[in-house]
Design a protein around this motif. Structure first.
Motif, PDB file in Angstrom:
ATOM      1  N   GLY A  69       0.800  -1.219   0.000  1.00 52.59           N
ATOM      2  CA  GLY A  69       0.000   0.000   0.000  1.00 52.59           C
ATOM      3  C   GLY A  69       0.832   1.268   0.000  1.00 52.59           C
ATOM      4  O   GLY A  69       1.885   1.341  -0.632  1.00 52.59           O
ATOM      5  N   ASP A  70       0.351   2.276   0.741  1.00 54.01           N
ATOM      6  CA  ASP A  70       1.018   3.575   0.764  1.00 54.01           C
ATOM      7  C   ASP A  70       2.385   3.543   1.426  1.00 54.01           C
ATOM      8  O   ASP A  70       3.149   4.487   1.306  1.00 54.01           O
ATOM      9  CB  ASP A  70       0.136   4.612   1.470  1.00 54.01           C
ATOM     10  CG  ASP A  70      -1.006   5.080   0.592  1.00 54.01           C
ATOM     11  OD1 ASP A  70      -1.027   4.722  -0.597  1.00 54.01           O
ATOM     12  OD2 ASP A  70      -1.875   5.806   1.100  1.00 54.01           O
ATOM     13  N   CYS A  71       2.706   2.473   2.114  1.00 58.25           N
ATOM     14  CA  CYS A  71       4.044   2.317   2.670  1.00 58.25           C
ATOM     15  C   CYS A  71       5.062   2.134   1.546  1.00 58.25           C
ATOM     16  O   CYS A  71       6.197   2.574   1.641  1.00 58.25           O
ATOM     17  CB  CYS A  71       4.064   1.116   3.598  1.00 58.25           C
ATOM     18  SG  CYS A  71       5.689   0.663   4.198  1.00 58.25           S
ATOM     19  N   LEU A  72       4.616   1.516   0.478  1.00 59.39           N
ATOM     20  CA  LEU A  72       5.476   1.242  -0.660  1.00 59.39           C
ATOM     21  C   LEU A  72       5.480   2.411  -1.649  1.00 59.39           C
ATOM     22  O   LEU A  72       6.527   2.909  -2.047  1.00 59.39           O
ATOM     23  CB  LEU A  72       4.995  -0.037  -1.349  1.00 59.39           C
ATOM     24  CG  LEU A  72       5.871  -0.672  -2.382  1.00 59.39           C
ATOM     25  CD1 LEU A  72       7.232  -1.002  -1.817  1.00 59.39           C
ATOM     26  CD2 LEU A  72       5.209  -1.947  -2.887  1.00 59.39           C
ATOM     27  N   ALA A  73       4.298   2.851  -2.026  1.00 58.74           N
ATOM     28  CA  ALA A  73       4.132   3.996  -2.927  1.00 58.74           C
ATOM     29  C   ALA A  73       2.679   4.461  -2.830  1.00 58.74           C
ATOM     30  O   ALA A  73       1.780   3.625  -2.804  1.00 58.74           O
ATOM     31  CB  ALA A  73       4.459   3.609  -4.368  1.00 58.74           C
ATOM     32  N   PRO A  74       2.441   5.754  -2.764  1.00 56.99           N
ATOM     33  CA  PRO A  74       1.074   6.249  -2.640  1.00 56.99           C
ATOM     34  C   PRO A  74       0.233   5.894  -3.862  1.00 56.99           C
ATOM     35  O   PRO A  74       0.666   6.067  -4.997  1.00 56.99           O
ATOM     36  CB  PRO A  74       1.251   7.764  -2.547  1.00 56.99           C
ATOM     37  CG  PRO A  74       2.667   7.971  -2.190  1.00 56.99           C
ATOM     38  CD  PRO A  74       3.421   6.817  -2.750  1.00 56.99           C
ATOM     39  N   ARG A  75      -0.949   5.362  -3.613  1.00 57.45           N
ATOM     40  CA  ARG A  75      -1.910   5.058  -4.670  1.00 57.45           C
ATOM     41  C   ARG A  75      -3.241   4.706  -4.039  1.00 57.45           C
ATOM     42  O   ARG A  75      -3.429   4.892  -2.857  1.00 57.45           O
ATOM     43  CB  ARG A  75      -1.404   3.957  -5.572  1.00 57.45           C
ATOM     44  CG  ARG A  75      -0.959   2.707  -4.848  1.00 57.45           C
ATOM     45  CD  ARG A  75       0.149   2.057  -5.644  1.00 57.45           C
ATOM     46  NE  ARG A  75       0.448   0.758  -5.125  1.00 57.45           N
ATOM     47  CZ  ARG A  75       1.370   0.534  -4.213  1.00 57.45           C
ATOM     48  NH1 ARG A  75       2.055   1.506  -3.705  1.00 57.45           N
ATOM     49  NH2 ARG A  75       1.617  -0.686  -3.790  1.00 57.45           N
ATOM     50  N   ARG A  76      -4.143   4.183  -4.795  1.00 56.22           N
ATOM     51  CA  ARG A  76      -5.493   3.914  -4.297  1.00 56.22           C
ATOM     52  C   ARG A  76      -5.540   2.652  -3.434  1.00 56.22           C
ATOM     53  O   ARG A  76      -4.670   1.787  -3.505  1.00 56.22           O
ATOM     54  CB  ARG A  76      -6.455   3.815  -5.469  1.00 56.22           C
ATOM     55  CG  ARG A  76      -6.531   5.141  -6.192  1.00 56.22           C
ATOM     56  CD  ARG A  76      -7.659   5.180  -7.176  1.00 56.22           C
ATOM     57  NE  ARG A  76      -7.526   6.408  -7.947  1.00 56.22           N
ATOM     58  CZ  ARG A  76      -7.577   6.470  -9.254  1.00 56.22           C
ATOM     59  NH1 ARG A  76      -7.805   5.383  -9.956  1.00 56.22           N
ATOM     60  NH2 ARG A  76      -7.440   7.614  -9.863  1.00 56.22           N
ATOM     61  N   ALA A  77      -6.610   2.549  -2.662  1.00 63.27           N
ATOM     62  CA  ALA A  77      -6.758   1.461  -1.683  1.00 63.27           C
ATOM     63  C   ALA A  77      -6.728   0.078  -2.321  1.00 63.27           C
ATOM     64  O   ALA A  77      -6.228  -0.879  -1.715  1.00 63.27           O
ATOM     65  CB  ALA A  77      -8.034   1.649  -0.881  1.00 63.27           C
TER      66      ALA A  77
END
Length: 150
Positions: free
Chosen positions: A128-136
């Motif tokens: 998720g956003d820990c890796l790269a910001p994007r959608r749920a």
């Protein structure tokens, strides 16, 4: 302080974030232009079947839609902000003088918890956003993949 006057919404996401802000600001009396590097403003609204409604709403509010551009510079100048938009298919430059610029862009990844736990005595996986910001949905798919691999 809320944006007022001439507002440029620069939208790199192509989803509800930028288009909803443009509608809100227009409803509050701002003159709004929404610019995007995408081929059409709000291109990902097609996924949720909201693109047609957005297009109608934008037109009824007088929102100017400018696709295929990136911001190449922005500087303060007397009376506002001077923003240069580069039309990426042709390289042509378009200058706007606005009172406000509102951005709808990807946030930074937040891997604070992962960094704290990465040397733990148990497996820790970044998703998720820990890796790269994007959608749920990306986090859901990555979480499922990690769980299936355990």
């Amino acid at each position: 302080m809320a944006p007022s006057g001439n507002v440029l919404v620069y939208d790199e996401l192509g989803f509800h974030e930028g288009t909803s802000v443009a509608e809100l600001l227009a409803d509050r009396g701002c003159r709004v232009e929404i610019a995007t590097p995408g081929m059409i403003v709000g291109q990902d609204l097609g996924v949720t079947l909201d693109l047609e409604l957005w297009t109608i709403a934008a037109a009824s509010r007088g929102v100017v839609c400018t696709p295929d551009v990136t911001v190449s510079s922005a500087d303060e100048e007397r009376g506002g902000l001077r923003v240069v938009l580069a039309h990426h298919p042709t390289g042509a430059q378009r200058v706007r003088t606005v009172d406000w610029v509102v951005t709808s862009v990807h946030p930074r990844a937040d891997d604070t918890l992962w960094r704290a736990l990465r040397n733990a005595p148990f497996p820790v996986h970044r998703i998720g956003d820990c890796l790269a910001p994007r959608r749920a949905h990306a986090a859901v798919l990555e979480g499922e993949r990690v769980a299936a691999a355990l």
